[in-house]
Every structure is written in structure tokens, then in C-alpha cells.
Design a protein around this motif. Structure first.
Motif, short mmCIF file in Angstrom:
data_model
loop_
_atom_site.label_atom_id
_atom_site.label_comp_id
_atom_site.label_asym_id
_atom_site.label_seq_id
_atom_site.Cartn_x
_atom_site.Cartn_y
_atom_site.Cartn_z
N PRO A 24 0.82 -1.21 0.00
CA PRO A 24 0.00 0.00 0.00
C PRO A 24 0.85 1.26 0.00
O PRO A 24 1.99 1.26 0.48
CB PRO A 24 -0.81 -0.12 1.30
CG PRO A 24 -0.03 -1.05 2.16
CD PRO A 24 0.65 -2.00 1.23
N GLN A 63 0.15 7.12 1.71
CA GLN A 63 -1.10 7.88 1.89
C GLN A 63 -2.23 6.96 2.34
O GLN A 63 -2.98 7.27 3.26
CB GLN A 63 -1.48 8.59 0.60
CG GLN A 63 -2.73 9.45 0.71
CD GLN A 63 -3.07 10.16 -0.59
OE1 GLN A 63 -2.42 9.95 -1.61
NE2 GLN A 63 -4.08 11.02 -0.55
N TRP A 64 -2.35 5.80 1.68
CA TRP A 64 -3.40 4.85 2.06
C TRP A 64 -3.16 4.34 3.47
O TRP A 64 -4.08 4.25 4.27
CB TRP A 64 -3.43 3.68 1.09
CG TRP A 64 -4.57 2.72 1.34
CD1 TRP A 64 -5.80 2.76 0.75
CD2 TRP A 64 -4.60 1.64 2.28
NE1 TRP A 64 -6.60 1.75 1.25
CE2 TRP A 64 -5.88 1.06 2.20
CE3 TRP A 64 -3.68 1.11 3.17
CZ2 TRP A 64 -6.26 -0.04 2.97
CZ3 TRP A 64 -4.05 0.02 3.94
CH2 TRP A 64 -5.32 -0.54 3.85
N LEU A 104 -8.12 -3.33 1.20
CA LEU A 104 -7.28 -3.27 0.00
C LEU A 104 -7.91 -4.06 -1.14
O LEU A 104 -7.89 -3.62 -2.30
CB LEU A 104 -5.88 -3.80 0.30
CG LEU A 104 -4.95 -2.87 1.07
CD1 LEU A 104 -3.68 -3.59 1.47
CD2 LEU A 104 -4.61 -1.63 0.24
N SER A 125 -10.53 -2.11 -2.81
CA SER A 125 -10.11 -0.79 -3.30
C SER A 125 -9.68 -0.85 -4.76
O SER A 125 -9.46 -1.91 -5.33
CB SER A 125 -8.93 -0.27 -2.45
OG SER A 125 -7.74 -1.01 -2.76
N THR A 147 -5.11 3.63 -6.72
CA THR A 147 -5.07 4.65 -5.68
C THR A 147 -4.57 4.11 -4.35
O THR A 147 -4.19 4.89 -3.48
CB THR A 147 -6.46 5.28 -5.45
OG1 THR A 147 -7.37 4.26 -5.00
CG2 THR A 147 -7.00 5.89 -6.73
N SER A 148 -4.56 2.79 -4.19
CA SER A 148 -4.20 2.22 -2.88
C SER A 148 -2.83 1.53 -2.85
O SER A 148 -2.23 1.44 -1.78
CB SER A 148 -5.27 1.22 -2.43
OG SER A 148 -5.36 0.13 -3.35
#
Length: 235
Positions: free
Chosen positions: A24, A27-28, A53, A56, A60-61
Motif C-alpha cells: 500500500p 497515503q493509504w 485493500l 479498493s 489509488t491504494s
């Protein structure tokens, strides 16, 4: 709680990367850790993080660093073949049963919408339970090989062809399902998939899955109509 200073966050990263090959983004991870209690046991924390996860959008992750993604020139058809060592995590964007006609694919999708699957030639009722892997509950086991549309964390999309039956892959698979690719042969920009190089992690992206179900039948019907008009114009 801050993920950058938390030993628990470091342990979580180690668990996710070593057991599931999931990396990941910072940020995530920060956002996730800020929703968790510092007293949460690592196994429970890992289970929750894994579920989120797998639900997601990996663009973005997950980390899009080169070691975790497809090569930039993966679509170069001048490269006859190459082998990707991986592991590379991808998510499913679409699937097509290459053994079925367009009408048969429509019928299969509609059967799954009614909660029906197939066992040989027999139609059976499929009921999802809490023990079912959400990525494959209700899969139509017949047919194949399948053509899969896949995407890595960088957003690169590529097609994969199922050379041999992969457990969990079928028209009922959940769109957004995550897979790990290892030692995959790429032939002129197409992944050649088989059980030895493709592992399903599971998961589902609800918005992607809903959109695919709504659009797939429309696309198939439009293709049938176009084929019929073309045939008529040639007669």
C-alpha cells in the motif's frame, strides 16, 4: 495515530507484503491507521487492512513503483515473448468466455443474475454464504478459456488469455478481483495465464462490478445487431 511513527504500522506493512505481496501507498496506510485503535492486535489489523485493500482500486491504494507494476513497454508487439518474474498485483476489469457465442454469453450473465450456475449440463441454484470467497461466489464453471482485462497499480491495462483452467475464473467472478502474477509469459503484449502463474487474492470493487454487469449485456447485444446488419448488407 500516525503510521509513520507506529511500530504497528511497520509490522502491518511487513505482513501485507510478505504474505499477500500487497504494497500500500503511504497515503493509504496513513489514512487507514488513523481509523484504527493503537491497541488493535496485529492479526485483526491485518485482516481489516486486507479486506479494504481487496475492495479498493489499486491505482489509488497500492504502490506504482516499477518493481510492482507491468513494464512500460508491455504492449510492444515487436517483442515476440518475454517473461515477467513478478510478483505483480493486478485487478480484473472485465472477462469474456471465448468458447461461447455472444448470445450464449448473454444467457450466462442472465442466469447468474437469477442466481443460477451450471454443473456440467445441469442448472443449479447458487446461493452465496458468508464462507464464500466474494470474488468467485456464483461463478459459472463451464466454458473457457477466458479473456481477461487486467490493470496494474500504475493504471496500465492489458489482456490475459487463460491457457488452462484457473480456479475461481469464470463469468461470475467479481470485477475488481485482485490477482498475483508470477513468472508469466507475455506473447506480443498478451499475458498467457495458467494456474502456475496466476493466484486469485479475491475482492471486488462494487462500482466497477455494477457498471460491468450493466454495460456488458448492452455491448454484446450491440455487437450482435451490428453483425446482423453487416450480414444483411452483404446479401
Amino acid at each position: 495515530m500516525s503510521s509513520q511513527t507506529s511500530p504497528l504500522a511497520t509490522q502491518l506493512l511487513t505482513q501485507l507484503s510478505s504474505t499477500k505481496n500487497l504494497h500500500p501507498t503511504q497515503q493509504w496506510l496513513t489514512a487507514f491507521m488513523n481509523t484504527q485503535k493503537s491497541t488493535t492486535p496485529l492479526p485483526a489489523l491485518t485482516s481489516t487492512a486486507l479486506f479494504r485493500l481487496l475492495s479498493s482500486d489499486i491505482t489509488t491504494s497500492l504502490s506504482s513503483d516499477p518493481p510492482h507494476c507491468l513494464p512500460n513497454d508491455i504492449h510492444n508487439v515487436n517483442v515476440k515473448e518475454r517473461r515477467l518474474q513478478g510478483p505483480i498485483v493486478v485487478q480484473l476489469l472485465g472477462i469474456e468466455d471465448m468458447s461461447k457465442s455472444r448470445w450464449e454469453q448473454i444467457e450466462a450473465i442472465e442466469a447468474l443474475e437469477r442466481g443460477e450456475g451450471t454443473k456440467g449440463r445441469e442448472i443449479i441454484r447458487v446461493t452465496a454464504t458468508e464462507d464464500d470467497d466474494d470474488s468467485s461466489a456464483g461463478i459459472n464453471k463451464g466454458g473457457g478459456p477466458h479473456k481477461l482485462s487486467l490493470q496494474d497499480a500504475h493504471g496500465t491495462c492489458i489482456y490475459g488469455i487463460e491457457l488452462r483452467d484457473i480456479k475461481g475464473v469464470g463469468l461470475g467472478i467479481r470485477i475488481g478481483c485482485k490477482m498475483i502474477l508470477r513468472n508469466v509469459l507475455v506473447a506480443r503484449g498478451v499475458l498467457l495465464l495458467e494456474p502456475a502463474n496466476t493466484t486469485l487474492l479475491g475482492g471486488k470493487i462494487e462500482a466497477f462490478h455494477k457498471a460491468w454487469k450493466e454495460n456488458r449485456k448492452t455491448e454484446l447485444k450491440a455487437a450482435i445487431e451490428l453483425s446482423e446488419r453487416t450480414a444483411q448488407s452483404n446479401t
